[in-house]
Design a protein around this motif. Structure first.
Motif, mmCIF file in Angstrom:
data_model
loop_
_atom_site.group_PDB
_atom_site.id
_atom_site.type_symbol
_atom_site.label_atom_id
_atom_site.label_comp_id
_atom_site.label_asym_id
_atom_site.label_seq_id
_atom_site.Cartn_x
_atom_site.Cartn_y
_atom_site.Cartn_z
ATOM 1 N N GLN A 1 0.816 -1.200 0.000
ATOM 2 C CA GLN A 1 0.000 0.000 0.000
ATOM 3 C C GLN A 1 0.854 1.256 0.000
ATOM 4 O O GLN A 1 0.519 2.254 -0.630
ATOM 5 C CB GLN A 1 -0.943 0.007 1.204
ATOM 6 C CG GLN A 1 -2.127 0.943 1.071
ATOM 7 C CD GLN A 1 -3.070 0.533 -0.048
ATOM 8 O OE1 GLN A 1 -3.604 -0.570 -0.061
ATOM 9 N NE2 GLN A 1 -3.281 1.416 -1.016
ATOM 10 N N GLY A 2 1.993 1.203 0.700
ATOM 11 C CA GLY A 2 2.894 2.344 0.710
ATOM 12 C C GLY A 2 3.537 2.582 -0.637
ATOM 13 O O GLY A 2 3.781 3.731 -1.033
ATOM 14 N N ALA A 3 3.803 1.509 -1.370
ATOM 15 C CA ALA A 3 4.485 1.648 -2.660
ATOM 16 C C ALA A 3 3.540 1.984 -3.797
ATOM 17 O O ALA A 3 3.939 2.608 -4.781
ATOM 18 C CB ALA A 3 5.233 0.353 -2.986
ATOM 19 N N ILE A 4 2.282 1.588 -3.646
ATOM 20 C CA ILE A 4 1.382 1.730 -4.801
ATOM 21 C C ILE A 4 1.139 3.189 -5.158
ATOM 22 O O ILE A 4 0.982 3.542 -6.327
ATOM 23 C CB ILE A 4 0.050 0.972 -4.535
ATOM 24 C CG1 ILE A 4 -0.619 0.635 -5.858
ATOM 25 C CG2 ILE A 4 -0.870 1.746 -3.612
ATOM 26 C CD1 ILE A 4 -1.723 -0.394 -5.731
ATOM 27 N N SER A 5 1.165 4.076 -4.156
ATOM 28 C CA SER A 5 0.946 5.500 -4.437
ATOM 29 C C SER A 5 2.149 6.130 -5.122
ATOM 30 O O SER A 5 2.046 7.220 -5.685
ATOM 31 C CB SER A 5 0.634 6.252 -3.144
ATOM 32 O OG SER A 5 1.741 6.187 -2.260
ATOM 33 N N LYS A 6 3.298 5.445 -5.090
ATOM 34 C CA LYS A 6 4.509 5.972 -5.704
ATOM 35 C C LYS A 6 4.861 5.246 -7.002
ATOM 36 O O LYS A 6 5.949 5.432 -7.548
ATOM 37 C CB LYS A 6 5.667 5.880 -4.711
ATOM 38 C CG LYS A 6 5.406 6.678 -3.430
ATOM 39 C CD LYS A 6 6.469 6.462 -2.387
ATOM 40 C CE LYS A 6 6.105 7.193 -1.090
ATOM 41 N NZ LYS A 6 7.069 6.961 -0.014
ATOM 42 N N THR A 7 3.913 4.414 -7.468
ATOM 43 C CA THR A 7 4.129 3.636 -8.678
ATOM 44 C C THR A 7 3.137 4.081 -9.745
ATOM 45 O O THR A 7 1.944 4.200 -9.491
ATOM 46 C CB THR A 7 3.941 2.129 -8.398
ATOM 47 O OG1 THR A 7 4.736 1.759 -7.270
ATOM 48 C CG2 THR A 7 4.362 1.301 -9.601
ATOM 49 N N ALA A 8 3.643 4.315 -10.943
ATOM 50 C CA ALA A 8 2.799 4.805 -12.026
ATOM 51 C C ALA A 8 1.816 3.738 -12.481
ATOM 52 O O ALA A 8 2.066 2.535 -12.352
ATOM 53 C CB ALA A 8 3.673 5.243 -13.197
ATOM 54 N N SER A 9 0.699 4.178 -13.027
ATOM 55 C CA SER A 9 -0.267 3.254 -13.609
ATOM 56 C C SER A 9 0.409 2.427 -14.696
ATOM 57 O O SER A 9 1.145 2.948 -15.531
ATOM 58 C CB SER A 9 -1.432 4.044 -14.204
ATOM 59 O OG SER A 9 -2.366 3.186 -14.798
ATOM 60 N N GLY A 10 0.180 1.107 -14.659
ATOM 61 C CA GLY A 10 0.838 0.207 -15.587
ATOM 62 C C GLY A 10 2.211 -0.237 -15.130
ATOM 63 O O GLY A 10 2.867 -1.018 -15.824
ATOM 64 N N GLY A 11 2.652 0.242 -13.948
ATOM 65 C CA GLY A 11 3.978 -0.089 -13.437
ATOM 66 C C GLY A 11 4.008 -1.389 -12.663
ATOM 67 O O GLY A 11 3.048 -2.167 -12.654
ATOM 68 N N GLU A 12 5.129 -1.612 -11.970
ATOM 69 C CA GLU A 12 5.360 -2.877 -11.270
ATOM 70 C C GLU A 12 5.996 -2.616 -9.913
ATOM 71 O O GLU A 12 6.888 -1.772 -9.789
ATOM 72 C CB GLU A 12 6.268 -3.765 -12.112
ATOM 73 C CG GLU A 12 6.598 -5.106 -11.486
ATOM 74 C CD GLU A 12 7.365 -6.014 -12.419
ATOM 75 O OE1 GLU A 12 8.329 -6.654 -11.954
ATOM 76 O OE2 GLU A 12 7.016 -6.087 -13.623
ATOM 77 N N ILE A 13 5.544 -3.358 -8.901
ATOM 78 C CA ILE A 13 6.152 -3.325 -7.578
ATOM 79 C C ILE A 13 6.783 -4.690 -7.332
ATOM 80 O O ILE A 13 6.106 -5.716 -7.425
ATOM 81 C CB ILE A 13 5.111 -3.034 -6.474
ATOM 82 C CG1 ILE A 13 4.340 -1.745 -6.770
ATOM 83 C CG2 ILE A 13 5.806 -2.924 -5.118
ATOM 84 C CD1 ILE A 13 3.191 -1.482 -5.801
ATOM 85 N N THR B 1 -5.278 -2.354 -1.492
ATOM 86 C CA THR B 1 -6.393 -2.039 -2.379
ATOM 87 C C THR B 1 -5.822 -1.427 -3.648
ATOM 88 O O THR B 1 -5.076 -0.452 -3.589
ATOM 89 C CB THR B 1 -7.374 -1.070 -1.714
ATOM 90 O OG1 THR B 1 -7.962 -1.704 -0.565
ATOM 91 C CG2 THR B 1 -8.495 -0.680 -2.678
ATOM 92 N N ILE B 2 -6.165 -2.000 -4.788
ATOM 93 C CA ILE B 2 -5.596 -1.595 -6.068
ATOM 94 C C ILE B 2 -6.658 -0.875 -6.887
ATOM 95 O O ILE B 2 -7.753 -1.401 -7.116
ATOM 96 C CB ILE B 2 -5.072 -2.818 -6.841
ATOM 97 C CG1 ILE B 2 -3.952 -3.503 -6.034
ATOM 98 C CG2 ILE B 2 -4.569 -2.417 -8.219
ATOM 99 C CD1 ILE B 2 -3.474 -4.804 -6.639
ATOM 100 N N THR B 3 -6.322 0.324 -7.339
ATOM 101 C CA THR B 3 -7.269 1.138 -8.107
ATOM 102 C C THR B 3 -6.684 1.581 -9.450
ATOM 103 O O THR B 3 -7.187 2.525 -10.058
ATOM 104 C CB THR B 3 -7.698 2.370 -7.297
ATOM 105 O OG1 THR B 3 -6.530 3.118 -6.922
ATOM 106 C CG2 THR B 3 -8.455 1.964 -6.037
ATOM 107 N N LYS B 4 -5.615 0.939 -9.900
ATOM 108 C CA LYS B 4 -5.038 1.256 -11.202
ATOM 109 C C LYS B 4 -4.336 0.025 -11.751
ATOM 110 O O LYS B 4 -4.064 -0.936 -11.011
ATOM 111 C CB LYS B 4 -4.048 2.410 -11.079
ATOM 112 C CG LYS B 4 -2.892 2.161 -10.120
ATOM 113 C CD LYS B 4 -2.038 3.423 -9.977
ATOM 114 C CE LYS B 4 -1.031 3.297 -8.849
ATOM 115 N NZ LYS B 4 -0.277 4.552 -8.647
ATOM 116 N N SER B 5 -4.020 0.036 -13.020
ATOM 117 C CA SER B 5 -3.295 -1.078 -13.618
ATOM 118 C C SER B 5 -1.921 -1.195 -12.982
ATOM 119 O O SER B 5 -1.185 -0.204 -12.882
ATOM 120 C CB SER B 5 -3.141 -0.855 -15.133
ATOM 121 O OG SER B 5 -4.392 -0.878 -15.771
ATOM 122 N N ILE B 6 -1.571 -2.417 -12.546
ATOM 123 C CA ILE B 6 -0.288 -2.595 -11.864
ATOM 124 C C ILE B 6 0.040 -4.075 -11.765
ATOM 125 O O ILE B 6 -0.845 -4.944 -11.872
ATOM 126 C CB ILE B 6 -0.330 -1.955 -10.452
ATOM 127 C CG1 ILE B 6 1.088 -1.615 -9.968
ATOM 128 C CG2 ILE B 6 -1.064 -2.844 -9.461
ATOM 129 C CD1 ILE B 6 1.105 -0.584 -8.860
#
Length: 321
Positions: free
Chosen positions: A54-66, A78-83
């Motif tokens: 959750q901490g990383a998802i806000s710093k990752t662009a849509s379509g990106g990868e964690i 909770t995921i609200t964009k392509s990732i």
């Protein structure tokens, strides 16, 4: 006055020069990292990873990868964009993932879910474990979006509240949404391993390849609007193996073994269809059962083994071509 103008000019030049080279605070990376020794205040780079999904998802662009750097438990998300969430780079190749005792592991919810959902989510090389005093609720819950893909994922200890380990339940606007599962293991589930359904019965599809589901109340349940194709998989030692539970639900089984069901291996209810090709049914209380006007269609190449009460029979047979 002239001196003041010169000073202001120098100040403005310096400020503009700095803005040209500054990194926007809201900039998002296409690839970020998390670690058990990370911190969510970090930029989530490889050398300064974050601590949670959750901490990383806000710093990752849509379509990106964690990616995760070690085999830790990185919290629910909770995921609200392509990732893509991927733990392939964990220490010694060990998968990290999610510990979700008493809560949902992953929720996918497209912000445009009521109109035109587009997000595509991939979960790869993960474990989702709900172990604890109260086991997890949903391992993965898909509420809206375009697609959900699981590759090399293990899900266990889920189902508090009589919910599925994987619930694929797209909104009415998510017509045509797809679930793809490859090399997925689901074990020790209070209720259902995988449920495929949709709001208002719009058409959605699931494709399961090399999936194992065991110790669940129901292996796979397909409801109105859902079509599931299950190949090269094992759904054994559950209450029911595969259940098409309401009208306009279809399950296509090819190369599937269903054994040791405490109730029924294959169960089709009124208005639904199950097709069997190269399917093995062994040691189930009932091999095949139907209610109302339901169809269980055989391609004539299945193996119906000894069952405690009755093996049951397909309602029709199709000639292989």
């Amino acid at each position: 006055m002239t001196r003041l103008i010169k000073m202001l000019s120098v100040a403005m030049t310096a400020m503009l020069f700095g803005l040209c080279f500054a990194t926007p605070a809201s900039a998002q990376a296409t690839r970020t990292w998390i670690s058990g020794v990370g911190d969510d205040v970090n930029p989530c780079s490889r050398t300064a990873p974050c601590k949670t999904w959750q901490g990383a998802i806000s710093k990752t662009a849509s379509g990106g990868e964690i990616d995760c750097l070690d085999p830790g438990g990185f919290g629910s998300v909770t995921i609200t964009k392509s990732i893509t969430l991927d733990c392939a780079e964990g220490t010694d190749g060990s998968a990290g993932g999610i510990l979700n005792s008493g809560v949902s592991g992953v929720i996918v919810n497209d912000p445009n879910g009521a109109t035109a959902p587009t997000i595509k989510v991939t979960l790869r090389n993960l474990t989702i474990d709900g172990a604890g005093t109260t086991v997890g609720t949903y391992g993965v819950r898909f509420l809206s979006g375009k697609s959900l893909t699981l590759q090399n994922v293990s899900i266990m200890n889920q189902g508090t509240g009589s919910v599925p380990a994987i619930s694929f339940e797209p909104t009415a606007a998510s017509v045509g949404a797809t679930l793809h599962m490859t090399d997925v293991d689901i074990v020790n589930v209070i209720h259902t391993g995988v449920t495929v359904k949709s709001v208002d019965g719009v058409a959605v599809s699931a494709f399961l390849n090399n999936v194992t589901i065991s110790q669940a109340g129901i292996g796979a349940k397909i409801e109105a609007g859902g079509t599931a194709t299950i190949v090269n998989s094992n759904l054994s030692n559950n209450g029911r193996g595969v259940w098409t539970a309401s009208g306009a639900a279809t399950a296509n089984l090819d190369g599937v073994t269903i054994a040791g069901s405490l109730e029924t291996g294959v169960f089709a209810t009124n208005g639904t269809t199950i097709r069997l090709s190269n399917v093995g049914l062994y040691n189930n209380v009932f091999g095949i059962k139907t209610t109302g006007v339901a169809t269980v269609q055989s391609f004539g190449n299945n193996r119906l083994g000894p069952d405690a009460a009755s093996s049951g029979l397909p309602t029709s047979t199709v000639t292989l071509k």
